[in-house]
Design a protein around this motif. Sequence first.
Motif, PDB file in Angstrom:
ATOM      1  N   SER A 163       0.754  -1.290   0.067  1.00 35.59           N
ATOM      2  CA  SER A 163      -0.110  -0.223  -0.174  1.00 35.59           C
ATOM      3  C   SER A 163       0.743   1.225  -0.152  1.00 35.59           C
ATOM      4  N   ASN A 164       2.106   1.170   0.249  1.00 32.85           N
ATOM      5  CA  ASN A 164       2.871   2.417   0.385  1.00 32.85           C
ATOM      6  C   ASN A 164       3.352   2.571  -1.104  1.00 32.85           C
ATOM      7  N   MET A 165       3.418   1.439  -1.923  1.00 31.91           N
ATOM      8  CA  MET A 165       3.745   1.647  -3.185  1.00 31.91           C
ATOM      9  C   MET A 165       2.564   2.049  -4.068  1.00 31.91           C
ATOM     10  N   VAL A 166       1.356   1.562  -3.680  1.00 27.61           N
ATOM     11  CA  VAL A 166       0.259   2.007  -4.511  1.00 27.61           C
ATOM     12  C   VAL A 166      -0.666   2.498  -3.397  1.00 27.61           C
ATOM     13  N   PRO A 167      -0.596   3.899  -3.082  1.00 30.14           N
ATOM     14  CA  PRO A 167      -1.562   4.405  -1.818  1.00 30.14           C
ATOM     15  C   PRO A 167      -3.019   4.692  -2.600  1.00 30.14           C
ATOM     16  N   GLU A 168      -3.126   4.591  -3.680  1.00 28.53           N
ATOM     17  CA  GLU A 168      -4.462   4.923  -4.265  1.00 28.53           C
ATOM     18  C   GLU A 168      -5.338   3.625  -3.876  1.00 28.53           C
ATOM     19  N   LYS A 169      -4.832   2.458  -3.534  1.00 30.37           N
ATOM     20  CA  LYS A 169      -5.334   1.148  -3.572  1.00 30.37           C
ATOM     21  C   LYS A 169      -5.162   0.812  -1.863  1.00 30.37           C
ATOM     22  N   ARG A 170      -4.777   1.795  -1.156  1.00 30.92           N
ATOM     23  CA  ARG A 170      -4.654   1.324   0.354  1.00 30.92           C
ATOM     24  C   ARG A 170      -5.717   0.642   0.962  1.00 30.92           C
ATOM     25  N   ALA A 171      -6.742   1.156   0.961  1.00 28.46           N
ATOM     26  CA  ALA A 171      -8.149   0.737   1.658  1.00 28.46           C
ATOM     27  C   ALA A 171      -8.159  -0.650   1.272  1.00 28.46           C
ATOM     28  N   GLU A 172      -8.413  -0.889  -0.040  1.00 26.70           N
ATOM     29  CA  GLU A 172      -8.417  -2.203  -0.567  1.00 26.70           C
ATOM     30  C   GLU A 172      -7.452  -3.254  -0.099  1.00 26.70           C
ATOM     31  N   ILE A 173      -6.327  -2.857  -0.133  1.00 30.30           N
ATOM     32  CA  ILE A 173      -5.161  -3.660   0.371  1.00 30.30           C
ATOM     33  C   ILE A 173      -5.146  -4.249   1.635  1.00 30.30           C
ATOM     34  N   MET A 174      -5.293  -3.195   2.273  1.00 30.68           N
ATOM     35  CA  MET A 174      -5.320  -3.514   3.797  1.00 30.68           C
ATOM     36  C   MET A 174      -6.827  -4.142   4.055  1.00 30.68           C
ATOM     37  N   ALA A 175      -7.781  -4.104   3.685  1.00 29.14           N
ATOM     38  CA  ALA A 175      -8.759  -4.821   3.710  1.00 29.14           C
ATOM     39  C   ALA A 175      -8.489  -6.518   3.224  1.00 29.14           C
ATOM     40  N   ARG A 176      -7.758  -6.563   2.314  1.00 32.68           N
ATOM     41  CA  ARG A 176      -7.438  -7.949   1.722  1.00 32.68           C
ATOM     42  C   ARG A 176      -6.407  -8.713   2.635  1.00 32.68           C
ATOM     43  N   ALA A 177      -5.425  -7.545   3.313  1.00 31.89           N
ATOM     44  CA  ALA A 177      -4.578  -7.984   4.267  1.00 31.89           C
ATOM     45  C   ALA A 177      -5.088  -8.794   5.624  1.00 31.89           C
ATOM     46  N   ALA A 178      -6.299  -8.129   5.947  1.00 32.72           N
ATOM     47  CA  ALA A 178      -7.189  -8.634   7.158  1.00 32.72           C
ATOM     48  C   ALA A 178      -7.751  -9.663   7.013  1.00 32.72           C
ATOM     49  N   GLU A 179      -8.208  -9.823   5.702  1.00 29.36           N
ATOM     50  CA  GLU A 179      -8.883 -11.089   5.276  1.00 29.36           C
ATOM     51  C   GLU A 179      -7.979 -12.228   5.084  1.00 29.36           C
ATOM     52  N   TYR A 180      -6.767 -12.129   4.769  1.00 31.24           N
ATOM     53  CA  TYR A 180      -5.705 -12.966   4.585  1.00 31.24           C
ATOM     54  C   TYR A 180      -5.296 -13.687   6.220  1.00 31.24           C
ATOM     55  N   ALA A 181      -5.221 -12.716   7.047  1.00 32.42           N
ATOM     56  CA  ALA A 181      -4.694 -12.998   8.561  1.00 32.42           C
ATOM     57  C   ALA A 181      -6.032 -13.747   8.810  1.00 32.42           C
ATOM     58  N   ASN A 182      -7.357 -13.484   8.868  1.00 31.81           N
ATOM     59  CA  ASN A 182      -8.404 -14.044   9.479  1.00 31.81           C
ATOM     60  C   ASN A 182      -8.636 -15.386   8.773  1.00 31.81           C
ATOM     61  N   ASN A 183      -8.385 -15.705   7.666  1.00 32.65           N
ATOM     62  CA  ASN A 183      -8.242 -16.944   6.973  1.00 32.65           C
ATOM     63  C   ASN A 183      -7.645 -18.087   7.852  1.00 32.65           C
ATOM     64  N   ARG A 184      -6.895 -17.457   8.706  1.00 35.34           N
ATOM     65  CA  ARG A 184      -6.090 -18.815   9.471  1.00 35.34           C
ATOM     66  C   ARG A 184      -7.113 -19.256  10.715  1.00 35.34           C
ATOM     67  N   VAL A 185      -8.072 -18.341  11.153  1.00 32.23           N
ATOM     68  CA  VAL A 185      -8.932 -18.868  12.104  1.00 32.23           C
ATOM     69  C   VAL A 185     -10.050 -19.479  11.302  1.00 32.23           C
ATOM     70  N   VAL A 186     -10.262 -19.121   9.947  1.00 31.72           N
ATOM     71  CA  VAL A 186     -11.208 -19.858   9.271  1.00 31.72           C
ATOM     72  C   VAL A 186     -10.644 -21.316   9.017  1.00 31.72           C
ATOM     73  N   GLY A 187      -9.467 -21.383   8.681  1.00 32.49           N
ATOM     74  CA  GLY A 187      -8.951 -22.793   8.360  1.00 32.49           C
ATOM     75  C   GLY A 187      -8.831 -23.446   9.590  1.00 32.49           C
ATOM     76  N   GLY A 188      -8.777 -22.937  10.810  1.00 28.42           N
ATOM     77  CA  GLY A 188      -8.834 -23.754  12.075  1.00 28.42           C
ATOM     78  C   GLY A 188      -7.216 -23.963  12.550  1.00 28.42           C
ATOM     79  N   VAL A 189      -6.192 -23.247  12.120  1.00 23.20           N
ATOM     80  CA  VAL A 189      -4.923 -23.445  12.467  1.00 23.20           C
ATOM     81  C   VAL A 189      -4.545 -22.421  13.353  1.00 23.20           C
ATOM     82  N   HIS A 190      -5.369 -21.287  13.837  1.00 27.85           N
ATOM     83  CA  HIS A 190      -4.756 -20.173  14.549  1.00 27.85           C
ATOM     84  C   HIS A 190      -5.902 -19.719  15.420  1.00 27.85           C
ATOM     85  N   TYR A 191      -5.636 -19.327  16.678  1.00 26.78           N
ATOM     86  CA  TYR A 191      -6.442 -18.395  17.637  1.00 26.78           C
ATOM     87  C   TYR A 191      -6.565 -17.073  17.218  1.00 26.78           C
ATOM     88  N   ARG A 192      -7.572 -16.266  17.587  1.00 25.87           N
ATOM     89  CA  ARG A 192      -7.712 -14.854  17.292  1.00 25.87           C
ATOM     90  C   ARG A 192      -6.452 -13.981  17.950  1.00 25.87           C
TER      91      ARG A 192
END
Length: 240
Positions: A163-192
Amino acid sequence: MRKFIASALLMSFVACSAAPALAREENPFITSREINLIELLAPPPANESEKTRFELAEVIAVQSTRTPEMVARAQADSAENIWRFADVMGVKFKPEQLPLFTKFFQRVVDSEGAVVDTYKDVWKRPRPYLYSEMVKPVVKLSHSGSYPSGHATAGTLMGIVLSNMVPEKRAEIMARAAEYANNRVVGGVHYRSDIEAGRITGTVIAARLQTRDDFNQAFEAAKSELRGVLELGPEPVASK
């Protein structure tokens, strides 16, 4: 429920942090010698604590409601690389078109492992599926400790740098990063709390990298290549 006794001693940190980086960490920008997570993060919740029981209940609840689409997404996000952001960045976001960018982000991802893996070995938190047979993971299993989440660290780190490279898409990039992290809970391999600690760690690594000349030089070259391929033009002044 299987019970585990935490066996890691903080004294082992000295030996671990002095050890060479793991084989997969071929060329990190930074390692655990330079970032001490024991000073940064609270220890993970104890195995028999109310906090762990609460977090385990969340993993099981998510498991009961996950859809085939959620499973597929979590499985795809098991890959620890920048190309998981392609759905945000568009069709031109491909490794064959971005050789400098590709090499740069491999070093970024290697930096996550070079910092986090040492501390996983210190804390040795059992993953949810090891703690309870009620947890049915749907992603590739790992033998490393659960805390902090390496994927959450890497996703946050990649998201901030990208997002520092493409600040025009910062909101979308960071939302995707949050989903990527949360998918470890969805996958059953991590706690919150693993995810939360990973987000903190990824943010700290990103900040520390920006103080390094070797990182900044490679960053500028990769950013220029990326923005050229994506036809974005000059970086907006307001993003500085």
